[in-house]
Enzyme design. Structure first.
Site, PDB file in Angstrom:
ATOM      1  N   HIS A  37      32.118  63.067-111.141  1.00 27.44           N
ATOM      2  CA  HIS A  37      33.137  62.669-110.158  1.00 27.44           C
ATOM      3  C   HIS A  37      34.497  63.274-110.522  1.00 27.44           C
ATOM      4  O   HIS A  37      35.258  63.698-109.648  1.00 27.44           O
ATOM      5  CB  HIS A  37      33.276  61.144-110.115  1.00 27.44           C
ATOM      6  CG  HIS A  37      32.054  60.411-109.645  1.00 27.44           C
ATOM      7  ND1 HIS A  37      31.330  59.580-110.466  1.00 27.44           N
ATOM      8  CD2 HIS A  37      31.435  60.384-108.440  1.00 27.44           C
ATOM      9  CE1 HIS A  37      30.323  59.060-109.787  1.00 27.44           C
ATOM     10  NE2 HIS A  37      30.356  59.534-108.562  1.00 27.44           N
ATOM     11  N   SER A 188      25.713  57.951-111.690  1.00 27.81           N
ATOM     12  CA  SER A 188      26.100  56.548-111.930  1.00 27.81           C
ATOM     13  C   SER A 188      24.893  55.732-112.379  1.00 27.81           C
ATOM     14  O   SER A 188      25.025  54.773-113.131  1.00 27.81           O
ATOM     15  CB  SER A 188      26.663  55.938-110.649  1.00 27.81           C
ATOM     16  OG  SER A 188      27.752  56.707-110.200  1.00 27.81           O
TER      17      SER A 188
HETATM   18  P1  AMP Z   1      28.274  58.966-105.558  1.00 29.18           P
HETATM   19  O1  AMP Z   1      29.343  58.136-106.207  1.00 29.18           O
HETATM   20  O2  AMP Z   1      27.000  59.018-106.320  1.00 29.18           O
HETATM   21  O3  AMP Z   1      28.097  58.659-104.096  1.00 29.18           O
HETATM   22  O4  AMP Z   1      28.821  60.453-105.612  1.00 29.18           O
HETATM   23  C1  AMP Z   1      30.067  60.800-105.066  1.00 29.18           C
HETATM   24  C2  AMP Z   1      30.200  62.297-105.059  1.00 29.18           C
HETATM   25  O5  AMP Z   1      30.124  62.785-106.401  1.00 29.18           O
HETATM   26  C3  AMP Z   1      29.100  63.005-104.259  1.00 29.18           C
HETATM   27  O6  AMP Z   1      29.671  64.081-103.537  1.00 29.18           O
HETATM   28  C4  AMP Z   1      28.176  63.491-105.359  1.00 29.18           C
HETATM   29  O7  AMP Z   1      27.414  64.622-104.989  1.00 29.18           O
HETATM   30  C5  AMP Z   1      29.161  63.824-106.463  1.00 29.18           C
HETATM   31  N1  AMP Z   1      28.498  63.826-107.767  1.00 29.18           N
HETATM   32  C6  AMP Z   1      27.709  62.862-108.290  1.00 29.18           C
HETATM   33  N2  AMP Z   1      27.233  63.233-109.496  1.00 29.18           N
HETATM   34  C7  AMP Z   1      27.736  64.468-109.742  1.00 29.18           C
HETATM   35  C8  AMP Z   1      27.607  65.400-110.814  1.00 29.18           C
HETATM   36  N3  AMP Z   1      26.857  65.141-111.881  1.00 29.18           N
HETATM   37  N4  AMP Z   1      28.274  66.572-110.740  1.00 29.18           N
HETATM   38  C9  AMP Z   1      29.023  66.865-109.633  1.00 29.18           C
HETATM   39  N5  AMP Z   1      29.188  66.031-108.591  1.00 29.18           N
HETATM   40  C10 AMP Z   1      28.549  64.853-108.643  1.00 29.18           C
END
Ligand code: AMP
Length: 288
Positions: A37, A188
């Site tokens: 993130h 997460s």
């Molecule tokens: P989430 O909180 O899981 O909904 O993710 C929020 C954003 O962070 C989304 O655009 C995900 O694709 C991105 N994201 C989650 N994990 C990663 C990671 N390991 N590397 C890069 N972006 C990520």
């Protein structure tokens, strides 16, 4: 860092920034933040004058109520991380702000088969919920640029199509996946892995890397079947390990016939469902 829970307060602040000709970049999240993130926030800071992020655990994208209930919630740590990374504006709306009692309007998007394949096979209506919340957040934040992770490759593709159908001027950026030192894609959900599964989880990336080395040398089906068998031997329950066209997400048999090819995997590590992907063949003619 500016901190808002109410749409009207956020919009008053952002309208002022817009009137000063400042550009707005937006990176939506569901919290339980990690370095993946933070990479999104760094890209947003670099690209836009005003970086905005949101933390909202969107109930409509969870097809499994237990997953929603157990989704990690670490708001205080999240705020500290965002503060350290110089985020300009954080939006943490309660559910009633995003989904008011009088209802919201979401256009009826048509994603064709994009939301039926890969995750779509195993997570009924998941992308309907994702499109709904991203559409709603875009209406509220009205960013110039939107930053989303490659980690959720199918989600990124669907949002790209959503923006096209909306004839939106928002520019969508893909931020590369950030990994732990042993290769495990940051997520997460990783914090819910048992020690035993945490030790095995990097195998997923190892198999994706092997697929990258071999996809021009050996039949695709053989590589995918072998990866699924290896994961099974290790105790993973694999939902898919596919090599797909990077645009329409359909399975590929002859990679040489496709401009972009991505290997995508979803596997249960005990109670935790992990997804990951690697771009095997990049299309350098495409730019956003
Ligand atoms: P989430 O909180 O899981 O909904 O993710 C929020 C954003 O962070 C989304 O655009 C995900 O694709 C991105 N994201 C989650 N994990 C990663 C990671 N390991 N590397 C890069 N972006 C990520």
């Amino acid at each position: 860092m500016h901190f808002f829970k109410k749409i009207s307060d956020l919009q008053a602040y952002l309208n002022y920034q817009r009137s000063q000709n400042l550009s707005i970049g937006f990176a939506p999240t569901m919290g339980a933040l990690h370095q993946g993130h933070m990479s999104l926030i760094e890209h947003t800071n670099k690209h836009s004058n005003i970086s905005v992020s949101s933390i909202f655990i969107n109930p409509t994208q969870f097809n499994d109520p237990t997953d929603l209930e157990k989704y990690p919630r670490t708001l205080e740590e999240d705020i500290n991380l965002l503060y350290d990374h110089q985020l300009n504006t954080l939006f943490t709306p309660p559910v009633e702000e995003i989904y008011p009692a009088q209802g919201i309007h979401t256009p009826d998007f048509n994603f064709g088969r994009l939301d039926q394949v890969l995750e779509g096979v195993f997570r009924q209506d998941h992308f309907k919920g994702v499109a709904q919340v991203v559409h709603r957040l875009l209406e509220i934040v009205r960013p110039d640029d939107l930053f989303m992770g490659q980690k959720d490759y199918q989600q990124w593709t669907i949002i790209y199509h959503m923006l096209q159908q909306m004839e939106s001027e928002v520019r969508l950026h893909m931020v590369p996946t950030v990994r732990e030192a042993d290769g495990l894609a940051m997520s997460s959900r990783n914090r819910r892995l048992t020690a035993e599964w945490r030790a095995k989880a990097p195998y997923i990336f190892r198999l994706l890397s092997e697929a990258q080395e071999n996809y021009t040398l050996r039949p695709i089906a053989e590589i995918c079947d072998q990866a699924i068998s290896t994961l099974k031997e290790m105790g993973f329950r694999t939902e898919y390990f596919n090599m797909v066209d990077g645009y329409n997400l359909e399975n590929v048999t002859s990679p040489e016939d496709h401009k972009k090819v991505v290997a995508c995997v979803a596997a249960w590590a005990g109670e935790i469902r992990l997804i990951d992907n690697v771009i095997l063949k990049e299309d350098h003619t495409f730019s956003f």
